[in-house]
Design a protein around this motif. Structure first.
Motif, PDB file in Angstrom:
ATOM      1  N   ILE A 218      21.344  16.396 -29.476  1.00  0.00           N
ATOM      2  CA  ILE A 218      21.007  15.471 -28.383  1.00  0.00           C
ATOM      3  C   ILE A 218      19.717  15.921 -27.692  1.00  0.00           C
TER       4      ILE A 218
ATOM      5  N   GLU B 135      16.728  15.288 -30.060  1.00  0.00           N
ATOM      6  CA  GLU B 135      16.379  13.868 -30.137  1.00  0.00           C
ATOM      7  C   GLU B 135      15.697  13.398 -28.856  1.00  0.00           C
ATOM      8  N   TYR B 136      16.249  13.823 -27.727  1.00  0.00           N
ATOM      9  CA  TYR B 136      15.691  13.402 -26.441  1.00  0.00           C
ATOM     10  C   TYR B 136      14.265  13.915 -26.271  1.00  0.00           C
TER      11      TYR B 136
ATOM     12  N   GLY C 122      24.439  12.553 -32.057  1.00  0.00           N
ATOM     13  CA  GLY C 122      23.309  13.172 -31.365  1.00  0.00           C
ATOM     14  C   GLY C 122      22.117  12.240 -31.291  1.00  0.00           C
ATOM     15  N   LYS C 123      21.848  11.528 -32.387  1.00  0.00           N
ATOM     16  CA  LYS C 123      20.733  10.578 -32.393  1.00  0.00           C
ATOM     17  C   LYS C 123      20.989   9.426 -31.430  1.00  0.00           C
TER      18      LYS C 123
ATOM     19  N   ILE D 153      23.067   9.291 -28.730  1.00  0.00           N
ATOM     20  CA  ILE D 153      23.066   9.703 -27.318  1.00  0.00           C
ATOM     21  C   ILE D 153      21.679  10.145 -26.873  1.00  0.00           C
ATOM     22  N   GLY D 154      20.983  10.928 -27.720  1.00  0.00           N
ATOM     23  CA  GLY D 154      19.637  11.390 -27.366  1.00  0.00           C
ATOM     24  C   GLY D 154      18.661  10.253 -27.171  1.00  0.00           C
TER      25      GLY D 154
END
Length: 437
Positions: free
Chosen positions: A8, A11-12, A229-230, A232-233
Motif C-alpha cells: 500500500i 503504491e501510494y 495493496g494496489k 487501497i494504495g
C-alpha cells in the motif's frame, strides 16, 4: 499482512510522486477555475452591458408596461412612422426596436407586434418582453369584458397542500427535489470516482505486467495481498488528489474574487431580469423558504456516515474487477470486452436512481436494487435522503462487504494466473478456468 502495508505504501508513494500525477493534480483545478473565471468574467461584462430598446406603440396602451431596469433602458417613441423609427434606432446603434401596431382584437395582437434588431436578440430578453406584454394584455382583455381585475386578484386562492408524516414531521414538495439532488450528487460522485481511479488501477497493473516487474514482486508476495495493496494504495492517492483539488480550487476562487473582482455567480445570471420578477412573487419566496427548510430536514449525520461507508465499499468492489481485468490483458485495447459488463450495473444504478427513486423511493424496484451489491452503492445513497430504515442500510452494506470479499477472492484467482500470462487475449471461458485453479 506486513507485506500488504508495504505494498500500500509503495503504491501510494509511486502514484503521488509520479510527474504526471503531480502535474495533473496542480493543473486540473487551475484549468477548471480559469475556465470558470473566464466564463464568469465574460458573463459579468455581458450582464453589465446596458441595452437600450426603443418602443413604438401605435396603440398607445402598452407603453406603460415597460419600466427601466439596471441593464435594460426603454426609449418611448412618439409621433413617428415605423420606417423612421428603424432608421433612428439603427443610427443610434440601439439594441432593438419593439413595434406595437394599432390592433382591434386583443386575441390577434401577436400579428401586430414585432421586434427589429441588427442581430438575433437574446432569448432571455425576448421572454421578458413577452411576459410583460402578456400580463398587460390579459388585464386589458379582462377590463374590456367588464371584469374587475382587483376582485379577481382578491378572489385568487393559492393552494399549497401541507405534507406531514404520522409522527408530525412536516415536509413539502420541494423536499423531494432537495433530497434527489443530494442523493444524485452522491451517486454521481461515486460513479465518476470508480471510472477515473478504477482505470488508474487497471493501467497500473498492465504497466507492471508488461514491464515484467510483477514477476519479481509476485515471487515474495501473495497475489491477493498485491491486488489489495494496489487497490487501497491507488484509492488513497485518489483521495489525496481529490482533497488537494478542493483546497487548491477554493484558494484560487477566493484569490480571483479578491484580486480581479471576478464574480463567479455572474456565470449563471443570464436570466437575471426574469429572476428578479420571480423574486417579487410571494409564492417564489415561499418556495425558497421551503427549500431551506428541506435542507435542514435532511438526515445529515446519516447521509455522511452512509456516504463514507457505501462510497468505500462500492469503490473497493469495482476496483477489484478493474484489477482483475488489468491482470488478464496485456494492453488497454483488450480491456474493452471486459469493461462493458462492469459498467452496465453502474449505468443501470444511475438510471434507476434518477427515474424510480424520485417517484417512489420505497417502491419495490428502488428497494430491491438498493440491496443488490453491484447497484446498492448508488441506489441506496439516493434513497437515504428520503428516509431509509437503519436495518435496511446495515443489511445492504453487509451484502456489499460480503460481495467485496467474495469478489476479491475470485478476482485474486484471475490475478494470480493472468499476471504471468503474456501475448494472449483471454476469453470469458478461459477466465472461468483460471478461477477454478
Amino acid at each position: 499482512m506486513n507485506h500488504l502495508a508495504l505494498i500500500i505504501e509503495r503504491e501510494y508513494l509511486t502514484k503521488v510522486k509520479n510527474k504526471s500525477f503531480i502535474v495533473m493534480t496542480i493543473l486540473s483545478p487551475i484549468i477548471m477555475i480559469a475556465l470558470i473565471a473566464v466564463v464568469g468574467y465574460l458573463s459579468q461584462i455581458n450582464n453589465n452591458k446596458e441595452r437600450t430598446i426603443s418602443i413604438l406603440d401605435e396603440s398607445g396602451i402598452l407603453k406603460s408596461s415597460f419600466i427601466d431596469t439596471e441593464t435594460v433602458k426603454y426609449h418611448i417613441l412618439d409621433n413617428m412612422s415605423l420606417e423612421d423609427a428603424k432608421i433612428q434606432v439603427n443610427k443610434n446603434e440601439e439594441y432593438g426596436l419593439l413595434y406595437i401596431g394599432n390592433f382591434q382584437d386583443i386575441n390577434k395582437v401577436g400579428e401586430h407586434i414585432k421586434f427589429y434588431s441588427e442581430e438575433s436578440p437574446s432569448l432571455t430578453l425576448m421572454s421578458a418582453l413577452e411576459s410583460k406584454l402578456e400580463k398587460q394584455l390579459t388585464d386589458l382583455k379582462l377590463e374590456f369584458e367588464g371584469v374587475d381585475i382587483e376582485k379577481i386578484k382578491a378572489a385568487r386562492v393559492s393552494v399549497n397542500i401541507g405534507q406531514e408524516s404520522f409522527i408530525g414531521e412536516k415536509t413539502s414538495k420541494i423536499d423531494s427535489v432537495v433530497k434527489l439532488v443530494f442523493g444524485g450528487l452522491a451517486g454521481y460522485l461515486l460513479f465518476m470516482f470508480i471510472i477515473i481511479y478504477g482505470n488508474m488501477i487497471m493501467r497500473s497493473v498492465i504497466e507492471e505486467k508488461t514491464s515484467r516487474i510483477i514477476e519479481i514482486i509476485i515471487s515474495s508476495v501473495k497475489p491477493i495481498h498485491l491486488m489489495l495493496g494496489k487497490i487501497i494504495g491507488t484509492s488513497l492517492a485518489g483521495i489525496t488528489q481529490f482533497i488537494i483539488w478542493i483546497i487548491l480550487g477554493s484558494v484560487l476562487m477566493t484569490l480571483l474574487s479578491l484580486i480581479f473582482g471576478v464574480d463567479f455567480a455572474q456565470s449563471t445570471s443570464g436570466q437575471q431580469e426574469i429572476l428578479n420578477q420571480a423574486m417579487q412573487n410571494p409564492d417564489v419566496n415561499m418556495e425558497i423558504q421551503n427549500a431551506i427548510n428541506a435542507f435542514y430536514n435532511l438526515p445529515i449525520t446519516n447521509l455522511i456516515i452512509a456516504f463514507i461507508l457505501f462510497f468505500i465499499g462500492g469503490y473497493l468492489l469495482y476496483s477489484s474487477f478493474y484489477a482483475a481485468i488489468g491482470a488478464a490483458v496485456d494492453n488497454e485495447t483488450d480491456t474493452q470486452q471486459f469493461l462493458l459488463p462492469i459498467l452496465m450495473p453502474l449505468i443501470l444504478a444511475v438510471y434507476i436512481g434518477i427515474f424510480t427513486v424520485i417517484e417512489d423511493p420505497h417502491g419495490t424496484v428502488s428497494t430491491v436494487f438498493s440491496f443488490i451489491p453491484l447497484t446498492s452503492p448508488v441506489v441506496m445513497l439516493m434513497r437515504i435522503p428520503f428516509g431509509v430504515p437503519i436495518w435496511q442500510q446495515i443489511v445492504s452494506f453487509a451484502l456489499l462487504v460480503g460481495t467485496f470479499i467474495f469478489t476479491v477472492w475470485f478476482a485474486a484467482k484471475i490475478y494470480r494466473v493472468g499476471i504471468l500470462m503474456y501475448g494472449k487475449k483471454p476469453s470469458y471461458k478461459e477466465l472461468l478456468k483460471w478461477i477454478k485453479y
